[in-house]
Design a protein around this motif. Structure first.
Motif, PDB file in Angstrom:
ATOM      1  N   TRP A  71      88.435   8.657  -1.748  1.00 43.58           N
ATOM      2  CA  TRP A  71      87.156   8.545  -1.049  1.00 43.58           C
ATOM      3  C   TRP A  71      85.973   8.517  -2.001  1.00 43.58           C
ATOM      4  N   ILE A  72      85.941   9.500  -2.913  1.00 45.01           N
ATOM      5  CA  ILE A  72      84.787   9.558  -3.811  1.00 45.01           C
ATOM      6  C   ILE A  72      84.781   8.340  -4.727  1.00 45.01           C
ATOM      7  N   PHE A  73      85.963   7.951  -5.195  1.00 45.04           N
ATOM      8  CA  PHE A  73      86.036   6.774  -6.068  1.00 45.04           C
ATOM      9  C   PHE A  73      85.470   5.555  -5.348  1.00 45.04           C
ATOM     10  N   LEU A  74      85.936   5.310  -4.121  1.00 38.81           N
ATOM     11  CA  LEU A  74      85.470   4.113  -3.435  1.00 38.81           C
ATOM     12  C   LEU A  74      84.018   4.248  -2.975  1.00 38.81           C
ATOM     13  N   ASP A  75      83.586   5.463  -2.679  1.00 37.46           N
ATOM     14  CA  ASP A  75      82.162   5.674  -2.361  1.00 37.46           C
ATOM     15  C   ASP A  75      81.297   5.233  -3.534  1.00 37.46           C
ATOM     16  N   LEU A  76      81.680   5.700  -4.718  1.00 36.64           N
ATOM     17  CA  LEU A  76      80.910   5.322  -5.905  1.00 36.64           C
ATOM     18  C   LEU A  76      80.941   3.815  -6.089  1.00 36.64           C
ATOM     19  N   ALA A  77      82.126   3.235  -5.836  1.00 40.17           N
ATOM     20  CA  ALA A  77      82.263   1.790  -6.047  1.00 40.17           C
ATOM     21  C   ALA A  77      81.396   1.012  -5.061  1.00 40.17           C
ATOM     22  N   ILE A  78      81.462   1.365  -3.771  1.00 40.50           N
ATOM     23  CA  ILE A  78      80.698   0.549  -2.821  1.00 40.50           C
ATOM     24  C   ILE A  78      79.195   0.801  -2.942  1.00 40.50           C
ATOM     25  N   ILE A  79      78.831   1.983  -3.399  1.00 39.51           N
ATOM     26  CA  ILE A  79      77.395   2.209  -3.581  1.00 39.51           C
ATOM     27  C   ILE A  79      76.893   1.370  -4.748  1.00 39.51           C
ATOM     28  N   ALA A  80      77.731   1.231  -5.771  1.00 35.63           N
ATOM     29  CA  ALA A  80      77.336   0.359  -6.887  1.00 35.63           C
ATOM     30  C   ALA A  80      77.235  -1.083  -6.410  1.00 35.63           C
ATOM     31  N   LEU A  81      78.225  -1.533  -5.640  1.00 38.91           N
ATOM     32  CA  LEU A  81      78.217  -2.921  -5.187  1.00 38.91           C
ATOM     33  C   LEU A  81      77.078  -3.157  -4.193  1.00 38.91           C
ATOM     34  N   GLY A  82      76.739  -2.117  -3.438  1.00 39.54           N
ATOM     35  CA  GLY A  82      75.661  -2.242  -2.460  1.00 39.54           C
ATOM     36  C   GLY A  82      74.278  -2.245  -3.088  1.00 39.54           C
ATOM     37  N   ALA A  83      74.232  -2.097  -4.422  1.00 37.07           N
ATOM     38  CA  ALA A  83      72.936  -2.055  -5.100  1.00 37.07           C
ATOM     39  C   ALA A  83      72.202  -3.383  -4.974  1.00 37.07           C
ATOM     40  N   GLY A  84      72.927  -4.423  -4.548  1.00 39.02           N
ATOM     41  CA  GLY A  84      72.286  -5.719  -4.364  1.00 39.02           C
ATOM     42  C   GLY A  84      71.109  -5.620  -3.408  1.00 39.02           C
ATOM     43  N   ALA A  85      71.201  -4.686  -2.459  1.00 40.53           N
ATOM     44  CA  ALA A  85      70.138  -4.560  -1.455  1.00 40.53           C
ATOM     45  C   ALA A  85      68.817  -4.197  -2.111  1.00 40.53           C
ATOM     46  N   PHE A  86      68.840  -3.149  -2.920  1.00 40.52           N
ATOM     47  CA  PHE A  86      67.566  -2.724  -3.503  1.00 40.52           C
ATOM     48  C   PHE A  86      67.111  -3.694  -4.576  1.00 40.52           C
ATOM     49  N   PHE A  87      68.081  -4.209  -5.346  1.00 37.43           N
ATOM     50  CA  PHE A  87      67.682  -5.025  -6.487  1.00 37.43           C
ATOM     51  C   PHE A  87      67.169  -6.392  -6.019  1.00 37.43           C
ATOM     52  N   THR A  88      67.849  -6.977  -5.037  1.00 33.89           N
ATOM     53  CA  THR A  88      67.372  -8.251  -4.503  1.00 33.89           C
ATOM     54  C   THR A  88      66.006  -8.055  -3.848  1.00 33.89           C
ATOM     55  N   GLY A  89      65.867  -6.954  -3.098  1.00 28.23           N
ATOM     56  CA  GLY A  89      64.581  -6.660  -2.472  1.00 28.23           C
ATOM     57  C   GLY A  89      63.486  -6.504  -3.510  1.00 28.23           C
ATOM     58  N   ALA A 194      60.436  -2.088  -0.161  1.00 30.71           N
ATOM     59  CA  ALA A 194      61.231  -2.554  -1.301  1.00 30.71           C
ATOM     60  C   ALA A 194      60.949  -1.680  -2.520  1.00 30.71           C
ATOM     61  N   GLY A 195      59.683  -1.314  -2.691  1.00 33.82           N
ATOM     62  CA  GLY A 195      59.323  -0.455  -3.815  1.00 33.82           C
ATOM     63  C   GLY A 195      59.937   0.923  -3.682  1.00 33.82           C
ATOM     64  N   VAL A 196      59.817   1.506  -2.499  1.00 28.90           N
ATOM     65  CA  VAL A 196      60.403   2.829  -2.263  1.00 28.90           C
ATOM     66  C   VAL A 196      61.921   2.761  -2.449  1.00 28.90           C
ATOM     67  N   GLY A 197      62.533   1.696  -1.912  1.00 26.57           N
ATOM     68  CA  GLY A 197      63.972   1.527  -2.032  1.00 26.57           C
ATOM     69  C   GLY A 197      64.398   1.448  -3.482  1.00 26.57           C
ATOM     70  N   ALA A 198      63.630   0.709  -4.282  1.00 24.15           N
ATOM     71  CA  ALA A 198      63.967   0.571  -5.699  1.00 24.15           C
ATOM     72  C   ALA A 198      63.862   1.926  -6.391  1.00 24.15           C
ATOM     73  N   PHE A 199      62.826   2.668  -6.063  1.00 29.76           N
ATOM     74  CA  PHE A 199      62.628   3.994  -6.671  1.00 29.76           C
ATOM     75  C   PHE A 199      63.799   4.916  -6.326  1.00 29.76           C
ATOM     76  N   LEU A 200      64.129   4.969  -5.036  1.00 31.72           N
ATOM     77  CA  LEU A 200      65.221   5.853  -4.597  1.00 31.72           C
ATOM     78  C   LEU A 200      66.557   5.425  -5.198  1.00 31.72           C
ATOM     79  N   SER A 201      66.788   4.114  -5.203  1.00 27.80           N
ATOM     80  CA  SER A 201      68.058   3.618  -5.714  1.00 27.80           C
ATOM     81  C   SER A 201      68.196   3.919  -7.189  1.00 27.80           C
ATOM     82  N   PHE A 202      67.116   3.709  -7.896  1.00 27.05           N
ATOM     83  CA  PHE A 202      67.119   3.985  -9.329  1.00 27.05           C
ATOM     84  C   PHE A 202      67.625   5.398  -9.571  1.00 27.05           C
ATOM     85  N   PHE A 203      67.105   6.350  -8.802  1.00 23.38           N
ATOM     86  CA  PHE A 203      67.475   7.740  -9.053  1.00 23.38           C
ATOM     87  C   PHE A 203      68.859   8.083  -8.546  1.00 23.38           C
TER      88      PHE A 203
END
Lengths: 431, 261, 251
Positions: A71-89, A194-203
């Motif tokens: 679970w934790i492994f795949l959580d980390l993996a999908i959160i990394a892959l889901g980073a497209g949301a903040f970065f594209t935004g 998008a700015g708030v999302g980028a800030f939160l995602s970064f951290f």
């Protein structure tokens, strides 16, 4: 007769009122058929999650050493892959890369699915889910997990608000004046989110890396760093930003393949691939330096020699090679080279390898860390997820597919779809 | 969260961390609240119509947003960014001298037309292609006299069960009388000013070119993939297209031709 | 924490375990489980899912054909205690007056992050609901609260006993008290010495001077010391040298 055939292939009247006119979507029965296996998978996942919540986590194969598993492994993996949301935004709304408008809706939905899925799994993964709010009540600000909890929950709120305008643009919903106007006003404020999302995602992307980097008790994971942040903090941010865009591309390509339609212009893919290639190259460089410093200095100070980590099968040195060269440097070069990424097959391979590399990185940091012994008399242990863990996770994947399928059918995710369909039709006339 | 409750105590870390977190939450909440407040403020019929047209226009493909001067050849390839409202166009002065104000029937890109009557009212109707696209025997839902319409607002609806199309108002004003297919017009509208701004409509040469292009578009949309357009020789369309070609995706074709998403 | 206790000079409880005296009998493990109300292991529990707040590990040395037993429990790390710094909701605290790392099961979320942080494998998760055979509840120690399913627990140097001793002293009008953890009391060979490391005259301080600690180089500052005259054991503890081949398991 022709009339009957064609109406059979089209959505039922009541269903089609919800689908934008320009969008050619499959018949209602075919769509339900597509949803059936995913719904069954989701039901299996819910049952497995129920077992874990009702009877306790002994329903899983985790134990006192492998306290984190699949679970934790795949959580980390999908959160990394889901980073497209903040970065594209971030690229679209802050840096004004207009061409990314073609994929922003997919990026947001993929992000929403990844994050909400991860949070759902976490709720099963912790021993006392109803105490989740304790973190907000008694936060330990020294803990990376506190930062992760705060940022992920806040970011999930941001993603939901970002998803809302896409949802309200549905053909039927937009007929409600307040929905229409809210969508319009919300859209104008998107750069703020998008700015708030980028800030939160970064951290939180960073803190997820810091999660393992700060573990002095695990010399395999421990890294020196800058201030309170170990190097894994920065490497996680960078790797998530690197794979986010290509993952959005992979999802879009997959949707194109499944629906046999062209949805996004190739130039957009080029932009995504180039961005990923650039960041991935930078990441591989820093990851290499980090690995060398860790093996030769950090880990030696703790009394561990490099070969000790890789003496245990199946985690030999090949894993290091695979992570940095095969799934790091190679895709970085493919995506970076305009000649190679111009070929769809190569670009796809590069994107797949890049995503696999980051997933492997998350695997190494979670599973391999826990498998390796720290105490001199401990053993190297292995672990295999059982059906409850696997089913819960597949359930989340099914949830993602269902949410995305519904969104694809009833919402307008690809602004270029209409034009591409028309061009396709014209091209077929000319030929 | 609160000091001295359950042994909790504030540290510098808490103050920094929590203030950043709540600042973020406040920003997100404030953004959502701003959107809500602006939504409440804009919930007036005229404004809603304006916003509806704005969002729908934004979603139109570039080929449907051709500038009127692109149609006449004065500015080839130029795409409109202003919802066809030339009064909002920064380049309007550049073009205004080149073409005379069109007279007679003026066309909206959604296939409705408007014609000025001597008494100062305007007749609003559906052009020939539009009628053929919808076909004979369609049910028509007209607004009651007294209804106020804004430009690009939904003027009336017509169609067959399961596929009703909305038609966009080419002019703003109050509906004073309703017509029918037989009369050749559907609405009589009385604008607030006797000389309303009609610069978003097409007339004269631009309208002719546009109608030609629309005709080509219909043929492309109607032709099954892989076949040549059926009327390449410039023949005449049948009166009831849906009846003639029932297998076509009329839902999508109507959407494309009447600018309905 | 009331004002009276604050006036007391802070102690720093620690232990010294003489590995040459340990016979591996396991009495300490039994005493520990009884004192801390650890429920009998669930039938399906394995050595990887059971709860052994104190476990005795057998280690062997091939070269000298030596065998030793290592009692291993929470080492009460004093420098940047790894489990305390990672807990997201302050369910782990280091008592300033005793130096004991305290786990608060009632605040624990069960995220198990602390378990990955602990290099000593001294933390245990309650994978099952605690259950006692009928009638056995009456034998539970009233001083130690049983833990529910889904939370983490560990050795706390028998805080139950400390509080009992403290209360007893208070009843007698004194703030001075001494106590002995269950394992120390149960050890037939007196291999474990317990006391205040802040007091240079205490047994534990004197014995700690000639001792070693496990994984000292990780810099977590454990307060459990080990003694042995056998060099291979000292080498093993400091981890200078190759790891021993897999020969033994837990407990």
């Amino acid at each position: 007769m022709a009339d009957m055939v064609s109406t059979l292939n089209r959505p039922a009247v009541a269903d089609r009122e919800w689908i934008a006119r320009a969008q050619d979507r499959c018949s209602t029965s075919r769509f339900l058929l597509w949803l059936t296996p995913w719904t069954l998978l989701l039901a299996a996942g819910l049952y497995a999650a129920y077992l874990c919540l009702r009877y306790g986590l002994h329903q899983t194969n985790m134990d006192n050493r492998f306290v984190f598993g699949l679970w934790i492994f795949l959580d980390l993996a999908i959160i990394a892959l889901g980073a497209g949301a903040f970065f594209t935004g971030f690229l679209l709304y802050i840096l004004r890369w207009k061409e990314l408008k073609a994929v922003i809706a997919t990026a947001v939905i993929v992000g929403f699915v990844c994050y909400s899925g991860a949070v759902l799994v976490l709720m099963v993964d912790v021993g006392q889910p109803v105490r989740a709010w304790f973190t907000f009540w008694h936060p330990n600000t020294h803990s990376m997990l506190t930062e992760v909890t705060f940022c992920i929950s806040a970011y999930l709120v941001v993603l939901s608000i970002e998803y809302l305008p896409i949802l309200l643009k549905n053909r039927k919903l937009r007929k409600v004046p307040s929905f229409l106007v809210f969508e319009f006003e919300m859209h104008k404020l998107m750069p703020v989110l998008a700015g708030v999302g980028a800030f939160l995602s970064f951290f939180h992307q960073g803190s997820l890396g810091g999660l393992f980097g700060v573990l002095r008790g695990q010399p395999f994971a421990f890294r020196e760093g800058f201030g309170i942040w170990p190097t894994t903090f920065f490497l996680f941010i960078l790797s998530a930003m690197a794979v986010g865009p290509v993952f959005v591309m992979l999802v879009t390509r997959l949707v194109e393949a499944v629906t046999s339609k062209r949805l996004v212009r190739p130039q957009v893919y080029q932009v995504l691939a180039r961005t990923s290639g650039l960041l991935l190259t930078f990441y591989v460089l820093l990851k290499t330096i980090d690995t060398l410093v860790w093996l030769n200095s950090t880990s030696r100070q703790a009394g561990y020699r490099p070969w000790e980590y890789y003496a245990w099968e199946p985690f030999g040195t090949w894993i290091l090679f695979a992570e940095i060269v095969l799934l790091g440097l190679l895709p970085a070069l493919i995506l970076l080279s305009p000649k190679w990424r111009a070929r769809p097959g190569w670009m796809l391979a590069g994107a797949l390898l890049a995503c696999a590399g980051v997933v492997l990185n998350r695997f190494v940091l979670t599973i391999q860390t826990l498998a390796l012994p720290t105490l001199p008399f401990e053993q190297f242990l292995t672990y295999m997820p059982n059906w409850q863990e696997t089913a819960t996770f597949l359930g989340v994947i099914a949830y993602g597919v269902i949410v995305y399928s519904l969104s694809y059918r009833y919402l307008s995710l690809f602004p270029q779809e209409k034009e591409l369909a028309r061009e396709g039709k014209e091209a077929s006339h000319v030929s | 969260m609160f000091p001295n409750v359950d042994g909790f105590h504030w540290t510098f870390g808490h103050i920094l961390f929590l203030s950043i977190f709540f600042a973020v939450l406040l920003t997100v909440g404030f953004t959502a609240a701003t959107a809500l407040a602006r939504m409440m403020r804009n919930l007036r019929p005229k404004k809603v119509a304006e916003i509806r047209w704005h969002t729908e226009f934004e979603d139109l493909p570039a080929s449907d947003r051709q500038c009127r001067h692109a149609l006449t050849g004065a500015a080839p390839g130029r795409v409109c960014e202003n919802g066809f409202e030339c009064r909002h166009c920064a380049d309007y002065p550049k073009f205004s001298g080149t073409a005379p104000e069109p007279q007679g029937r003026l066309y909206h890109r959604g296939h409705t037309w408007v014609e000025r009557q001597p008494d100062g009212t305007f007749l609003v109707g559906l052009d020939e292609l539009g009628e053929k696209l919808i076909g004979a025997g369609a049910q028509v839902e007209l607004p009651a006299p007294g209804t106020r319409l804004a430009s690009h607002d939904v003027a009336w609806r017509m169609g067959k069960p399961g596929n009703t199309v909305r038609l966009l108002a080419p002019v703003e004003g109050e509906v004073v009388e309703t017509g029918s297919r037989e009369k050749g017009w559907y609405l009589r509208v009385k604008p607030e000013s006797p000389w309303p701004d009609l610069r978003h409509l097409l007339g004269g040469a631009a309208a002719a070119v546009w109608l030609d292009r629309e005709m080509e578009r219909v043929q492309a949309l109607l032709a099954p993939a892989g076949m040549q357009p059926t009327l390449a020789d410039g023949g005449v369309l049948v009166d009831d297209l849906p009846k003639a070609q029932p297998e076509a995706d009329w839902h999508a074709i109507h959407g494309a031709m009447f600018l309905e998403p | 924490m009331n004002a009276e206790t604050v006036e007391r000079a802070p102690r720093r409880y620690g232990m010294v375990i003489d590995l040459d005296r340990c016979s591996g009998c396991g009495a300490c493990m039994v005493a520990c489980s009884a004192e801390n109300n650890v429920p009998p292991a669930h039938p399906q529990a394995t050595e990887r899912t059971g709860i052994t707040l104190l476990r005795v590990v057998q280690v062997k040395d091939a070269a000298s054909r030596g065998v030793a037993f290592i009692p291993m429990m929470c080492q009460q790390c004093g420098d940047d205690t790894p489990c305390m710094t990672v807990c997201p909701q302050q369910a782990v605290e280091v008592d300033k007056l005793t130096g004991v790392v305290e786990q608060m099961p009632q605040r624990c979320l069960g995220c198990r992050y602390c378990m990955t942080a602990c290099p000593f494998q001294a933390r245990f998760f309650n994978w099952w609901d605690p259950e006692w055979p009928a009638g056995m509840e009456t034998t539970l120690n009233p001083g130690a609260a049983p833990r529910m399913r889904g939370v983490v627990e560990k050795c706390d140097f028998c805080q139950s006993r400390m509080h009992a001793a403290e209360d007893k002293a208070a009843m007698e009008g004194s703030r001075e008290f001494e106590y002995t953890p269950a394992c120390v009391e149960a050890c037939p060979t007196r291999a474990i010495v317990f006391g205040d490391l802040n007091d240079p005259e205490s047994d534990v301080s004197r014995q700690a001077r000639n001792s070693f600690r496990f994984l000292e180089r990780l810099g977590t500052g454990p307060k459990v010391y080990y003694r042995s005259r056998r060099p291979w054991l000292r080498t093993l503890a400091s981890r200078v040298g190759a790891p021993p081949k897999k020969e033994n398991g837990n407990g």
